[in-house]
Each structure stands twice: as structure tokens, then as C-alpha cells.
Design an enzyme around this catalytic site. Structure first.
Site, PDB file in Angstrom:
ATOM      1  N   GLN A  78       0.829  -1.208   0.000  1.00  0.00           N
ATOM      2  CA  GLN A  78       0.000   0.000   0.000  1.00  0.00           C
ATOM      3  C   GLN A  78       0.872   1.270   0.000  1.00  0.00           C
ATOM      4  O   GLN A  78       0.512   2.278   0.609  1.00  0.00           O
ATOM      5  CB  GLN A  78      -0.925   0.002   1.219  1.00  0.00           C
ATOM      6  CG  GLN A  78      -2.117  -0.913   1.083  1.00  0.00           C
ATOM      7  CD  GLN A  78      -3.136  -0.391   0.040  1.00  0.00           C
ATOM      8  OE1 GLN A  78      -3.099   0.752  -0.393  1.00  0.00           O
ATOM      9  NE2 GLN A  78      -4.047  -1.268  -0.354  1.00  0.00           N
ATOM     10  N   SER A  79       1.986   1.212  -0.693  1.00  0.00           N
ATOM     11  CA  SER A  79       2.929   2.333  -0.677  1.00  0.00           C
ATOM     12  C   SER A  79       2.316   3.644  -1.203  1.00  0.00           C
ATOM     13  O   SER A  79       1.807   3.696  -2.333  1.00  0.00           O
ATOM     14  CB  SER A  79       4.142   1.960  -1.534  1.00  0.00           C
ATOM     15  OG  SER A  79       4.906   3.099  -1.843  1.00  0.00           O
ATOM     16  N   ASN A  80       2.400   4.678  -0.400  1.00  0.00           N
ATOM     17  CA  ASN A  80       1.976   6.016  -0.850  1.00  0.00           C
ATOM     18  C   ASN A  80       2.952   6.553  -1.892  1.00  0.00           C
ATOM     19  O   ASN A  80       2.561   7.249  -2.824  1.00  0.00           O
ATOM     20  CB  ASN A  80       1.937   6.988   0.339  1.00  0.00           C
ATOM     21  CG  ASN A  80       0.903   6.577   1.358  1.00  0.00           C
ATOM     22  OD1 ASN A  80      -0.253   6.372   1.030  1.00  0.00           O
ATOM     23  ND2 ASN A  80       1.328   6.440   2.616  1.00  0.00           N
ATOM     24  N   CYS A  82       4.660   4.832  -4.065  1.00  0.00           N
ATOM     25  CA  CYS A  82       4.438   4.212  -5.382  1.00  0.00           C
ATOM     26  C   CYS A  82       3.212   4.818  -6.051  1.00  0.00           C
ATOM     27  O   CYS A  82       3.228   5.107  -7.254  1.00  0.00           O
ATOM     28  CB  CYS A  82       4.303   2.699  -5.237  1.00  0.00           C
ATOM     29  SG  CYS A  82       5.882   1.915  -4.843  1.00  0.00           S
TER      30      CYS A  82
END
Ligand SMILES: Cc1ncc(COP(=O)(O)O)c(C=O)c1O
Length: 340
Positions: A78-80, A82
Site C-alpha cells: 500500500q505504498s503512498n 508508489c
């Protein structure tokens, strides 16, 4: 104020909605008897919301200058970072490849929150295990080789955009903070502590560097949301050394300038404890501000826990940097709903 050091920003592409507002949290300030402000870096954009876009302004300018047609980066599922990269790339007509970490790549997480947005932006997602993630440089190289073989021009962005170049984004944020504080009046008379979450280190590196370059005398406190103090002093120390080698002809900061408030990782990276979620809920109801569970929620919980022990521990004025991450609440909706 300390003496500013002359410097020149590298070139950047305007992507973030800046300057972001500095807002006083009136009821929170009354509760603890100190001035508490939020620097609203969650307002840097919608798709581009949060701290990452400040770094991407510098990084993507470099990528475009080199003729890149695709950016490759990595992060948690859930990388912000990325998600922001996938959208910022599209704003510039570039493609993106995201190496996302998940325990079982055969059964990736559901398409929701940041993953949904990554897919919406047309990012190519490659799922890798935590063990493979440790070797991410190798995976970056393989992806880049394949793109080159197909006639493309890839550009690799390390985890979180936390490089010397990316850190300039938070030097620029200190520039804003200096003006924000001056606009409050009594700029030089009230000691100010700036508190922010630490995930991959680039934001803190930029704040430390900016504080020194601009002579702003803020006390900077980074709250680590994973690993520990030693780990981040080393990671941030390396970014700072690289920054000074590349952009300055002198050493203006050392590891000793990095203050990390450890002890609030809780259950671990991206894992929430009820008291952290309660703090998020209570702030939403007190001030109408939403934090995220992975970064700002933990850093905020750390701040209020320390203030509860000693309201004077950060001095008379605090600026909490709201670095965004709102989408991170949605994958844990059920856990949050238990509080209602
Ligand atoms: C919302 C949010 N806040 C804070 C951070 C931490 O910033 P940094 O990775 O620069 O330490 C991140 C990313 O890691 C983030 O996504």
C-alpha cells in the site's frame, strides 16, 4: 536565527500544490497548553497527496532530463510513494513499474486503496516477497535491463524517493516553514519543534539539511514507524553525507543532528494498535483532520503520548508535519470500525 548557508536548488518540475497551509489546532493546543500547528502536506494534491510529491519534483525532473520513458520504484503493498510516483509519472507522460512487497506474490492483496489507484494509473505492478525486497537493487536492475532490451529508457527511483536529490523537497519545505513561522509573528522568540514520521528517511534528511542551510533553528524530531533509532540514524546519515558530497563543498550536518523518537513502532510496520487508531479517531472528532494509520497516526500518537507525560517536552510551539497517507485507512476499515 543561525547563519544561513548559501546554496542553490537543483531544477525541479512543479507537481505539488505548494506552499501548503500551516494550521493551528486550537482545541488540541488548549488541551496540552502548548501551541500545536499542522503543516498540511496532505494537501499537496489528491492523487499526489503527501510528502512524496515534494521529492518527486526534483527526482522526476532529473528523469525527464535523462530522456526516461519509464520510472521503476518500490515499496510496501500500500505504498503512498508508489501511488504518487505512478500518478506523477502520468502527469509527465511516463510509464511506471512498481515492485510491491507482499508475503505471497501468488495471492496478492485485494485491489483497494493505493493499489486501486496504482492500477487506475496504469502502473505495471510486480509483486515480490519480503525476502526478494531485501535484494531489490537486483530486481531494479532486471526490470531496467528488460526495458532497455525492448528499446525503452528506464529511470530507477530508490525506496520512498529517499535520495539526496529527493531530500531537496524537504529543504524546500523548511523554506516554507520559515515563512509560515515568520507570518505568525515573534518568529525568533518562540522555540519551535517540528515533528514528522520517518519511514525511509528522506523527509527527515531534507528537514535536517534545510534547517541547517536556512539557519532556522527548529528542533526536529522524527518518529520512526519501523526499525529503530540506530537504523535510521545510519540511513539518514548516509543520505546527508551523499547530499553534502554532491551539492555542498562543506559538511554542515552530522548524524548528531538527527533526533529520532523511538519506541512507537508498536506492533510493527503498517500494523496498528487500538490506542493508535483511537488517537486518529479522536483527532478527527476534535479538529476535523484525518491521519493515516501507517505513518502520521503513529507519529501523532507518539507526540500526544509524550505530551501526556510532560506537556513541556517539545517546548512552547510544535509543528506536526502531516505527510498524508489517508488512503492507508481504507484497507483496515474493519479494524477502525471496531472503535465506533
Ligand atoms: C504518509 C507518509 N508519511 C511519512 C512517510 C515517511 O517519509 P520518509 O519515507 O521520507 O521517511 C511516508 C513514506 O514512507 C508516507 O507515505
Amino acid at each position: 536565527m543561525a547563519q544561513p548557508i548559501p546554496f542553490q536548488y537543483p531544477e525541479r518540475i512543479k507537481l505539488a500544490q505548494t506552499p501548503t497551509p500551516l494550521e493551528k489546532m486550537e482545541r488540541l493546543s488548549d488541551k496540552f497548553g502548548v501551541e500545536i500547528y499542522f503543516k498540511r502536506d496532505d494537501y499537496t494534491g489528491t492523487e499526489l497527496s503527501g510528502n512524496k510529491v515534494r521529492k518527486l519534483e526534483f527526482i522526476l525532473h532529473h528523469a525527464v532530463t535523462l530522456g526516461a520513458d519509464t520510472v521503476i520504484t518500490c515499496g510496501g503493498a500500500q505504498s503512498n510513494h508508489c501511488r504518487a510516483t505512478a500518478f506523477a509519472a502520468k502527469r509527465l507522460g511516463l510509464k511506471s513499474v512498481l515492485l510491491l512487497r507482499t508475503p505471497d506474490p501468488e495471492n496478492p492483496p485485494p485491489i483497494e486503496a493505493n493499489i486501486l489507484l496504482d492500477r487506475l494509473a496504469g502502473a505495471t505492478i510486480i509483486w515480490i516477497t519480503p525476502e526478494q525486497y531485501q535484494q531489490r537493487d537486483q530486481y531494479f536492475a532486471w526490470q531496467a535491463e528488460q526495458l532497455v532490451a525492448a528499446g525503452g529508457c528506464p529511470y530507477i527511483i530508490p525506496e520512498g524517493g529517499s535520495t539526496a536529490l529527493g531530500s531537496w523537497g524537504y529543504v524546500a519545505a523548511v523554506d516554507e516553514l520559515v515563512k509560515d513561522v515568520a507570518a505568525l509573528g515573534q518568529a525568533d522568540t518562540i522555540p519551535t519543534t517540528v515533528i514528522s514520521a520517518v519511514g525511509s528517511g528522506g523527509t527527515t534528511a531534507g528537514l535536517v539539511m534545510g534547517n541547517s542551510l536556512l539557519g532556522s533553528d527548529f528542533r526536529l524530531v522524527g518518529v520512526n514507524v519501523c526499525d529503530d533509532k540506530d537504523y535510521f540514524q545510519n540511513v539518514i546519515g548516509r543520505i546527508l553525507n551523499d547530499f553534502q558530497d554532491r551539492y555542498l563543498d562543506q559538511q554542515v550536518v552530522t548524524k548528531a543532528d538527527i533526533e529520532i523518537l523511538d519506541g512507537y513502532v508498536g506492533r510493527g510496520y503498517a500494523l496498528s494498535q487500538p490506542q493508535e487508531l483511537e488517537a486518529i479517531r479522536d483527532l478527527a472528532r476534535l479538529e476535523g483532520v484525518v491521519l493515516d494509520p501507517v505513518y502520521t497516526g503513529k507519529a501523532y500518537y507518539a507526540m500526544i503520548s509524550e505530551l501526556e507525560k510532560n506537556p513541556e517536552c517539545f517546548g512552547p510551539r510544535i509543528i506536526f508535519v502531516h505527510t498524508g497517507g489517508l488512503f492507508g485507512l481504507f484497507p483496515i476499515a474493519e479494524q477502525v470500525a471496531e472503535l465506533f
